[in-house]
Motif scaffolding. Structure first.
Motif, short mmCIF file in Angstrom:
data_model
loop_
_atom_site.label_atom_id
_atom_site.label_comp_id
_atom_site.label_asym_id
_atom_site.label_seq_id
_atom_site.Cartn_x
_atom_site.Cartn_y
_atom_site.Cartn_z
N TRP A 183 46.88 61.45 31.92
CA TRP A 183 46.31 60.84 30.71
C TRP A 183 46.02 59.35 30.94
O TRP A 183 44.95 58.85 30.60
N GLY A 186 42.94 58.88 32.95
CA GLY A 186 41.67 59.29 32.37
C GLY A 186 41.27 60.70 32.75
O GLY A 186 40.15 61.14 32.49
N THR A 189 42.34 63.35 29.09
CA THR A 189 41.28 63.27 28.07
C THR A 189 40.12 62.59 28.80
O THR A 189 40.13 61.38 28.99
N LYS A 192 38.73 58.85 28.98
CA LYS A 192 39.61 57.94 28.22
C LYS A 192 40.81 57.63 29.09
O LYS A 192 41.56 58.53 29.46
N HIS A 193 40.97 56.36 29.43
CA HIS A 193 42.11 55.98 30.26
C HIS A 193 42.90 54.90 29.55
O HIS A 193 42.42 54.32 28.56
N TYR A 194 44.09 54.61 30.06
CA TYR A 194 44.92 53.60 29.43
C TYR A 194 44.95 52.37 30.32
O TYR A 194 45.43 52.42 31.46
N PRO A 221 37.75 54.80 34.45
CA PRO A 221 38.69 55.93 34.53
C PRO A 221 38.46 56.74 35.80
O PRO A 221 37.37 56.70 36.37
#
Ligand code: FAD
Length: 401
Positions: A183, A186, A189, A192-194, A221
């Protein structure tokens, strides 16, 4: 350094009791603060106990919802359910675990040793590495920052970071760990990365760290293939009544009461299967090993008088098979183990027992069976099922606030 947490159900229940008063608005408002110097006062630190199921998700929710309404404790309840969700997600898409373990053998490990020994030029990262390796715990926010810095600033392979966590986290769990790393990267999802930000770190460490100017600012990502279609939720068999039965304990589910609903026959012997050493192809830390071993032996002590003669706690399929033969068992009953090292060992054990005409019966916990049915999409969809799961599985006294 904090004393090692005691791997017992008594300690799990004590922690839960101490935490419950803060599980409502306090948790919702302050859970993101990473405050190791204060003993992480705004989170439960229940994860090593939940991971080994010295205490179950249902029990934790029951205590919290005995004090707060579902609306007040919504954040905490959702976090506990993330663990159930990840487990179901991976169980239904086991290739995510198999791919991770295969890729781990192939990635370039240049720079990994420096990161693992906390010798980077990012002091915050080095501190978290030290906390992880010394205590076996990291706050959720710190896990996100470490994973993000590992992947996007240090540009190291995520698989090696996930493995580093698995070797050191007392709660190291194939589903929560692998899928959380994916997660952050990325991959879980897609797109979508953190991305860890210095200002966010400064705020939620209460100014303890501020790595301004040291973190990758606009990383892309990682890319990966689409998710496989989910396979069905496993359906497990029922133990036979009236046959000579042994119970096999393992570290993926040490709350055994639910087995009693399925056992229509006395249990003559029990033993323990230890798979913690296989959480990583590398060397799993002594802290992790001793927590898992301690949790197994605590459970054997608690259940010994109801489950007949005590056999070995062993990491060897051959030893467990020899125990079952020597005890003259016709069936061995065990809680279902989701994707991971215990499940792999149980597959091997099943083949070995088959050859001796002894049946291995895995029993899936009703909570898992019901919840995993809803792991077809993202957590948002799963979350809508939480009130129903609570109603069906959590027996609670009336809430007071
Ligand atoms: C990169 C990364 C790796 C992780 N690896 C693991 C792991 O190997 N094992 C593990 O149990 N958790 C893992 N987590 C999830 C989470 O960080 C921990 O469960 C949580 O920090 C445990 O601390 P606590 O018990 O004080 O949590 P609390 O905030 O008190 O939460 C209560 C319980 O809810 C569950 N929970 C909370 N947050 C999450 C989450 N994000 N995902 C899944 N369950 C959650 C845990 O069982 C936890 O004990 C990981 C998260 C990240 C970002």
């Amino acid at each position: 350094m904090n004393a090692a947490p005691s791997p017992t159900r008594t300690e799990a229940l004590d922690r839960l009791a101490r935490f419950v008063p803060t599980a409502g608005r306090d948790y919702a408002a302050r859970r993101n603060f990473d405050l190791p110097g204060q003993g992480h006062p705004h989170v439960s630190r229940l994860s090593p106990y939940l991971r080994h199921r010295l205490v179950t998700e249902e029990e934790v929710l029951q205590s919290v919802l005995g004090r707060y309404s579902l609306a007040t404790a919504e954040k905490f309840v959702a976090e506990v359910c993330w663990r159930t969700y990840w487990k179901g997600w991976l169980e239904r898409r086991p290739s995510a675990w198999a791919d991770y373990r295969r890729e781990l053998d192939q990635v370039d490990l240049t720079g990994v040793a420096e990161a693992e020994s906390g010798q980077t030029d990012i002091a915050a990262f080095n501190d978290w590495v030290q906390e992880l390796t010394e205590t076996g715990y990291l706050h959720n926010h710190a896990r996100m920052w470490v994973a993000s810095i590992w992947i996007f600033t240090l540009r190291l392979p995520w698989q090696a970071g996930a493995d580093f966590f698995m070797r050191h986290l007392l709660d190291g769990d194939p589903a929560s760990n692998t899928l959380s790393w994916r997660w952050v990267a990325g991959l879980q999802t897609h797109g979508k990365h953190y991305v860890a930000r210095a200002a966010n770190i400064a705020k939620y460490t209460d100014g303890r760290h501020d790595p301004a100017g040291r973190l990758a600012a606009h990383p892309a990502p990682l890319n990966g293939p689409p998710h496989p279609s989910p396979r069905p939720v496993p359906v497990t068999g029922a133990p036979q009544p009236g046959v000579r039965t042994g119970v096999l304990l393992h570290e993926d589910d040490l709350s055994l009461s639910f087995l009693l609903d399925h056992l229509d026959t006395p249990v003559v012997a029990h033993a323990g299967l230890l798979s913690a050493g296989l959480r990583s192809p590398g060397l799993v830390s002594p802290n992790v090993m001793s927590f898992a071993e301690g949790a197994l032996s605590d459970t054997m002590t608690r259940w010994g008088d109801r489950f007949g003669d005590a056999g070995p706690v062993s990491n060897s399929v051959d030893n467990i098979c020899a125990w079952a033969e020597a005890a003259g068992l016709e069936q061995v009953v065990t809680p279902y183990a989701p994707v991971g090292p215990t499940a792999s060992m149980l597959r091997r054990l099943r083949r070995a027992l088959d050859a001796q005409d002894i049946e291995l019966v895995e029993v899936l916990r009703p909570w898992d069976s019901a919840a995993w049915a809803h792991t077809t999409h993202g957590f948002f969809k799963f979350k809508k099922q939480i009130p129903q799961l609570v109603e069906d599985f959590v027996k609670m006294p009336k809430s007071t606030s």
